[in-house]
Scaffold this active site. Structure first.
Site, PDB file in Angstrom:
ATOM      1  N   CYS A 204     -43.361 -73.151  29.184  1.00 39.04           N
ATOM      2  CA  CYS A 204     -42.052 -72.779  29.693  1.00 39.04           C
ATOM      3  C   CYS A 204     -42.006 -73.125  31.177  1.00 39.04           C
ATOM      4  CB  CYS A 204     -41.822 -71.291  29.482  1.00 39.04           C
ATOM      5  SG  CYS A 204     -40.223 -70.770  30.082  1.00 39.04           S
ATOM      6  N   SER A 205     -40.978 -73.884  31.577  1.00 44.74           N
ATOM      7  CA  SER A 205     -40.979 -74.382  32.951  1.00 44.74           C
ATOM      8  C   SER A 205     -40.059 -73.584  33.866  1.00 44.74           C
ATOM      9  CB  SER A 205     -40.614 -75.867  32.964  1.00 44.74           C
ATOM     10  OG  SER A 205     -39.444 -76.092  32.219  1.00 44.74           O
TER      11      SER A 205
ATOM     12  N   CYS B  68     -29.511 -69.994  36.493  1.00 42.81           N
ATOM     13  CA  CYS B  68     -28.785 -68.864  37.091  1.00 42.81           C
ATOM     14  C   CYS B  68     -27.276 -69.162  37.117  1.00 42.81           C
ATOM     15  CB  CYS B  68     -29.294 -68.603  38.509  1.00 42.81           C
ATOM     16  SG  CYS B  68     -30.754 -67.534  38.560  1.00 42.81           S
TER      17      CYS B  68
ATOM     18  N   ASN C  84     -28.868 -78.729  25.614  1.00 40.83           N
ATOM     19  CA  ASN C  84     -30.025 -79.103  26.415  1.00 40.83           C
ATOM     20  C   ASN C  84     -29.790 -80.450  27.107  1.00 40.83           C
ATOM     21  OD1 ASN C  84     -32.694 -79.689  27.350  1.00 40.83           O
ATOM     22  ND2 ASN C  84     -33.519 -78.378  25.745  1.00 40.83           N
TER      23      ASN C  84
ATOM     24  N   ARG D 153     -69.015 -62.718  22.677  1.00 35.14           N
ATOM     25  CA  ARG D 153     -69.583 -63.765  23.537  1.00 35.14           C
ATOM     26  C   ARG D 153     -68.940 -63.743  24.926  1.00 35.14           C
ATOM     27  NH1 ARG D 153     -66.582 -69.284  22.551  1.00 35.14           N
ATOM     28  NH2 ARG D 153     -64.553 -68.387  22.217  1.00 35.14           N
TER      29      ARG D 153
ATOM     30  N   HIS E 190     -32.179 -63.442  36.783  1.00 36.37           N
ATOM     31  CA  HIS E 190     -33.329 -64.338  36.837  1.00 36.37           C
ATOM     32  C   HIS E 190     -34.664 -63.626  36.609  1.00 36.37           C
ATOM     33  CE1 HIS E 190     -35.316 -68.067  38.105  1.00 36.37           C
ATOM     34  NE2 HIS E 190     -36.134 -67.334  38.835  1.00 36.37           N
TER      35      HIS E 190
ATOM     36  N   GLN F 139     -34.460 -71.334  23.054  1.00 39.30           N
ATOM     37  CA  GLN F 139     -33.874 -72.608  22.659  1.00 39.30           C
ATOM     38  C   GLN F 139     -33.469 -72.576  21.193  1.00 39.30           C
ATOM     39  OE1 GLN F 139     -35.683 -76.327  23.908  1.00 39.30           O
ATOM     40  NE2 GLN F 139     -37.283 -75.216  24.995  1.00 39.30           N
TER      41      GLN F 139
ATOM     42  N   HIS G 224     -41.531 -64.688  13.845  1.00 41.96           N
ATOM     43  CA  HIS G 224     -42.945 -64.804  14.224  1.00 41.96           C
ATOM     44  C   HIS G 224     -43.120 -64.656  15.726  1.00 41.96           C
ATOM     45  CE1 HIS G 224     -44.397 -66.530  10.380  1.00 41.96           C
ATOM     46  NE2 HIS G 224     -43.294 -67.251  10.356  1.00 41.96           N
TER      47      HIS G 224
ATOM     48  N   LYS H 208     -56.997 -67.606  23.807  1.00 42.67           N
ATOM     49  CA  LYS H 208     -57.712 -68.198  22.691  1.00 42.67           C
ATOM     50  C   LYS H 208     -57.391 -69.691  22.671  1.00 42.67           C
ATOM     51  CE  LYS H 208     -59.366 -69.260  18.671  1.00 42.67           C
ATOM     52  NZ  LYS H 208     -60.825 -69.467  18.537  1.00 42.67           N
TER      53      LYS H 208
ATOM     54  N   ASN I  15     -40.029 -69.968  24.178  1.00 41.85           N
ATOM     55  CA  ASN I  15     -41.333 -70.157  24.799  1.00 41.85           C
ATOM     56  C   ASN I  15     -41.352 -69.285  26.035  1.00 41.85           C
ATOM     57  OD1 ASN I  15     -42.282 -72.169  23.013  1.00 41.85           O
ATOM     58  ND2 ASN I  15     -41.187 -73.761  24.143  1.00 41.85           N
TER      59      ASN I  15
ATOM     60  N   CYS J 295     -32.620 -72.106  40.814  1.00 40.09           N
ATOM     61  CA  CYS J 295     -32.819 -72.074  39.355  1.00 40.09           C
ATOM     62  C   CYS J 295     -31.620 -72.689  38.636  1.00 40.09           C
ATOM     63  CB  CYS J 295     -33.022 -70.630  38.902  1.00 40.09           C
ATOM     64  SG  CYS J 295     -32.853 -70.418  37.115  1.00 40.09           S
TER      65      CYS J 295
ATOM     66  N   HIS K  42     -36.585 -67.881  34.223  1.00 40.25           N
ATOM     67  CA  HIS K  42     -35.294 -67.283  33.876  1.00 40.25           C
ATOM     68  C   HIS K  42     -35.284 -67.012  32.367  1.00 40.25           C
ATOM     69  CE1 HIS K  42     -30.953 -66.672  35.002  1.00 40.25           C
ATOM     70  NE2 HIS K  42     -30.949 -66.541  33.684  1.00 40.25           N
TER      71      HIS K  42
ATOM     72  N   HIS L  89     -34.798 -67.159  28.786  1.00 40.16           N
ATOM     73  CA  HIS L  89     -34.037 -68.065  27.923  1.00 40.16           C
ATOM     74  C   HIS L  89     -34.849 -68.490  26.720  1.00 40.16           C
ATOM     75  CE1 HIS L  89     -36.541 -71.049  29.949  1.00 40.16           C
ATOM     76  NE2 HIS L  89     -36.168 -71.932  29.051  1.00 40.16           N
TER      77      HIS L  89
ATOM     78  N   ARG M 178     -67.166 -62.187  16.931  1.00 37.30           N
ATOM     79  CA  ARG M 178     -67.333 -63.218  17.945  1.00 37.30           C
ATOM     80  C   ARG M 178     -66.752 -62.908  19.319  1.00 37.30           C
ATOM     81  NH1 ARG M 178     -64.917 -68.835  18.145  1.00 37.30           N
ATOM     82  NH2 ARG M 178     -66.502 -70.193  19.041  1.00 37.30           N
TER      83      ARG M 178
HETATM   84  O1  LIG Z   1     -67.652 -72.468  20.972  1.00 37.40           O
HETATM   85  P1  LIG Z   1     -67.075 -72.523  22.359  1.00 37.40           P
HETATM   86  O2  LIG Z   1     -67.248 -73.840  23.023  1.00 37.40           O
HETATM   87  O3  LIG Z   1     -67.523 -71.370  23.207  1.00 37.40           O
HETATM   88  O4  LIG Z   1     -65.511 -72.290  22.137  1.00 37.40           O
HETATM   89  C1  LIG Z   1     -64.533 -73.282  22.061  1.00 37.40           C
HETATM   90  O5  LIG Z   1     -64.590 -74.018  20.843  1.00 37.40           O
HETATM   91  C2  LIG Z   1     -64.399 -73.272  19.643  1.00 37.40           C
HETATM   92  C3  LIG Z   1     -64.374 -74.231  18.472  1.00 37.40           C
HETATM   93  O6  LIG Z   1     -63.322 -75.175  18.558  1.00 37.40           O
HETATM   94  C4  LIG Z   1     -63.107 -72.442  19.695  1.00 37.40           C
HETATM   95  O7  LIG Z   1     -63.082 -71.556  18.602  1.00 37.40           O
HETATM   96  C5  LIG Z   1     -62.997 -71.628  20.982  1.00 37.40           C
HETATM   97  O8  LIG Z   1     -61.727 -71.012  21.057  1.00 37.40           O
HETATM   98  C6  LIG Z   1     -63.200 -72.564  22.177  1.00 37.40           C
HETATM   99  O9  LIG Z   1     -63.141 -71.828  23.383  1.00 37.40           O
HETATM  100  O1  LIG Z   2     -37.844 -77.855  26.162  1.00 40.77           O
HETATM  101  P1  LIG Z   2     -38.783 -77.445  27.254  1.00 40.77           P
HETATM  102  O2  LIG Z   2     -38.765 -75.946  27.515  1.00 40.77           O
HETATM  103  O3  LIG Z   2     -38.639 -78.241  28.491  1.00 40.77           O
HETATM  104  O4  LIG Z   2     -40.238 -77.791  26.687  1.00 40.77           O
HETATM  105  C1  LIG Z   2     -41.113 -76.915  26.050  1.00 40.77           C
HETATM  106  O5  LIG Z   2     -40.671 -76.578  24.725  1.00 40.77           O
HETATM  107  C2  LIG Z   2     -40.564 -77.657  23.807  1.00 40.77           C
HETATM  108  C3  LIG Z   2     -40.210 -77.096  22.452  1.00 40.77           C
HETATM  109  O6  LIG Z   2     -41.195 -76.220  21.944  1.00 40.77           O
HETATM  110  C4  LIG Z   2     -41.847 -78.493  23.762  1.00 40.77           C
HETATM  111  O7  LIG Z   2     -41.599 -79.668  23.021  1.00 40.77           O
HETATM  112  C5  LIG Z   2     -42.330 -78.882  25.139  1.00 40.77           C
HETATM  113  O8  LIG Z   2     -43.601 -79.504  25.034  1.00 40.77           O
HETATM  114  C6  LIG Z   2     -42.439 -77.625  26.012  1.00 40.77           C
HETATM  115  O9  LIG Z   2     -42.876 -77.944  27.306  1.00 40.77           O
END
Ligand SMILES: O=P(O)(O)O[C@H]1O[C@H](CO)[C@@H](O)[C@H](O)[C@H]1O
Ligand SMILES: O=P(O)(O)O[C@H]1O[C@H](CO)[C@@H](O)[C@H](O)[C@H]1O
Lengths: 349, 349
Positions: free
Chosen positions: B162-163, B55, B77, B31, B115, B170, B300, B313, B155, B52, B166, B168, B28
């Site tokens: 991630c906002s 920092c 946090n 496409r 940073h 969590q 992971h 994706k 993240n 920041c 820098h 980091h 796929r």
């Molecule tokens: O089939 P489309 O519209 O090109 O693709 C969209 O929907 C699919 C089904 O949810 C997803 O797998 C794709 O990642 C998304 O971009």
């Molecule tokens: O805690 P942050 O960095 O502000 O926030 C980010 O990570 C969190 C934990 O995965 C999520 O819940 C938030 O949606 C994301 O924006």
């Protein structure tokens, strides 16, 4: 010790459809947001776009020409994720490397010939035609002996991976029950066996009593922010009568279902006065020719926006590794949606 | 009938850690993509940013001033999703409206005072300090009687929510096992009881034999694209020795783990010559004071990019309602990552 307040204290809620918990941190919307913002496309689209491969009369990438269709138009996806062909494979006995070929059919459903429309901007009878088309597809696809499940869904908006604003959804029909559907079926079945009644019917009864999470209802359907919602403005359309598939829907129920789709999507657009992105889809009984008294027809809406037309909820690190997490209570979201007008903001004077 | 080819034919694979299937549509990626693209930020960041809040020496939103830290710096946090306070709640007996308060502690871990750095651009010994900090936090947080699980994660990149660039990560520590961890534990436990050995140890042994999905290995760890990967370039770092938590890691293993983190993140950056976004995190035994012989330490990496620095994706409609779906075979992804240089592209002449 303070006593618990669900609009203030972090807590977990149980999703009985998936047998999973989610984390609710209702106090957390207060934090400032300096992260990524989505673009809020407010460009006006033409009713017909000569470069759109979904508009009537235009050519698609495989050379086919779309007919001059006048309501819905269905065709096989030119870039299908599933294929019809059967392939042979040597069976493996491995427990850690399990794999099986999967057959299926992918379709695209254009909701309207008009390039610039979306469901909330369509008339109720045009939405009824979409539902009618879904019914026909559910029957036609389910008739293939190798199709056991039909997933009807829509990705709306660029942020939901939709690559063409022309109003359309998709149908992926396949041999196996996909993971989320299999889980849902297992939990619906378990409840049905234990209680001799439908989980979602019993759930809806409670929701209609307290009305805490009710967004909208008509004679045959209700729209709620489920008690276990993960997305900020997630909703669920549930049929009041207990039936398992879209085929069982009467003419009157079809109209009522269209009314709910129209109402919730208009409210969504009105929330941030933007074309509100979401993924939505119907969960219903498989087409595996077995009786499924446990199934109760419903439709999920999973919209990503949280604070504004440009700030979405990120389901990332903790959510991917730990569990889904939300920053606003489902009761608050429901109240916000409930209070929004049912007239589309573009039609206001 | 054609015979099955996993690089060509749609199929489903089983994830034994989550007891879930995923859909693979290897044909796929052909496409065309006309949908949303992410911005590829190539701005050069300063080593110190006065605006920041991470920092050294700068003030945070709650008025606290960060110390002039020189390697890692950990603080609670300022916008925690979990709170320490215990609250009282009347127990409910409902099966459809289950809710329970959740206690926890959220921390932020700055990886470096600089940073403009990211893990792939840091020296191995600086990454070792990060791992050392994770160890200390796992112990300290796990010592609280109300903390039963410690989720360490990062993240990286605006597209992953991630906002602040820098460097980091969590840590969310809490009373309950979050959904994904509970599922993993259940499956590890089941396998351990059946086979009297570690699922991931047995899995890794196979991967090291065929090397089909192996990206990198050193004496103590290996990096693979798991057989059941859902994200296009998802990887898993697995310890070769069977141990359950970060505390069990020897000095030599810590160095080897740092080497794996450095190698995979450099390869990621080199893939599209961009600062590669991802969410990553460690899964390990809970801190619930019980023996957990089933747990096998692993990390992971879930990166969203698919085709380029700007095309990701989308896990949307079908993926949310049906099941996770990927467009490239894990074997192909592994081959691509394996062949990438281990020298960061910015250091090339
Ligand atoms: O089939 P489309 O519209 O090109 O693709 C969209 O929907 C699919 C089904 O949810 C997803 O797998 C794709 O990642 C998304 O971009
Ligand atoms: O805690 P942050 O960095 O502000 O926030 C980010 O990570 C969190 C934990 O995965 C999520 O819940 C938030 O949606 C994301 O924006």
């Amino acid at each position: 010790m303070q006593s618990f307040n669900s609009n203030e204290h972090p807590h977990r809620r149980y999703n009985p459809l998936l047998d999973e918990w989610i984390l609710v941190s209702p106090h957390r919307t207060k934090r400032p947001w300096q992260g990524q913002k989505e673009s809020n496309s407010i460009e006006t689209l033409p009713e017909y776009d000569p470069t759109c491969y979904l508009c009537p009369g235009n050519e698609r990438s495989n050379g086919t020409k779309n007919p001059e269709y006048t309501d819905c138009y269905v065709f096989e996806n030119d870039f299908s994720a599933l294929l019809k062909e059967e392939v042979v494979i040597e069976p493996s006995t491995s427990t850690l490397f399990k794999l099986k070929p999967e057959r299926g059919i992918n379709k695209v459903v254009c909701f309207s010939p008009k390039h610039h429309l979306t469901l909330p901007e369509m008339e109720i009878d045009a939405i009824e035609k979409v539902i009618q088309t879904w019914k026909e597809q559910y029957i036609e696809l389910g008739n293939h002996d190798f199709i056991n499940y039909v997933q009807i869904f829509e990705n709306k908006g660029a942020v939901m991976g939709c690559s063409n604003p022309h109003p359309h959804g998709q149908i992926w029909a396949q041999s196996s029950l996909p993971t989320q559907v299999e889980k849902t079926q297992k939990n619906l079945e378990h409840y049905y066996q234990q209680n001799n009644s439908s989980l979602l019917k019993d759930y809806l009864e409670e929701e209609l009593k307290t009305k805490q999470r009710l967004v909208y209802e008509n004679e045959h359907f209700a729209v709620v922010v489920p008690f276990w919602a993960t997305w900020p403005y997630e909703t669920l359309i549930i049929s009041k009568r207990h039936f398992g598939t879209i085929i069982a829907m009467s003419k009157e129920e079809t109209l009522a279902f269209a009314d709910c789709i129209k109402t919730i999507t208009v409210k969504y657009d009105n929330l941030f006065e933007t074309s509100f992105p979401y993924s939505s889809g119907i969960h219903q009984a498989p087409t595996d020719r077995l009786a499924h008294p446990e199934w109760h027809f419903h439709m999920h809406f999973y919209p990503p926006l949280l604070r504004s037309a440009t700030v979405k909820k990120f389901m990332v690190g903790y959510e991917m590794l730990g569990e889904a997490q939300r920053d606003i209570s489902p009761e608050k979201s429901a109240a916000v949606l409930r209070d929004l007008p049912t007239l589309h903001y573009k039609l206001k004077q």
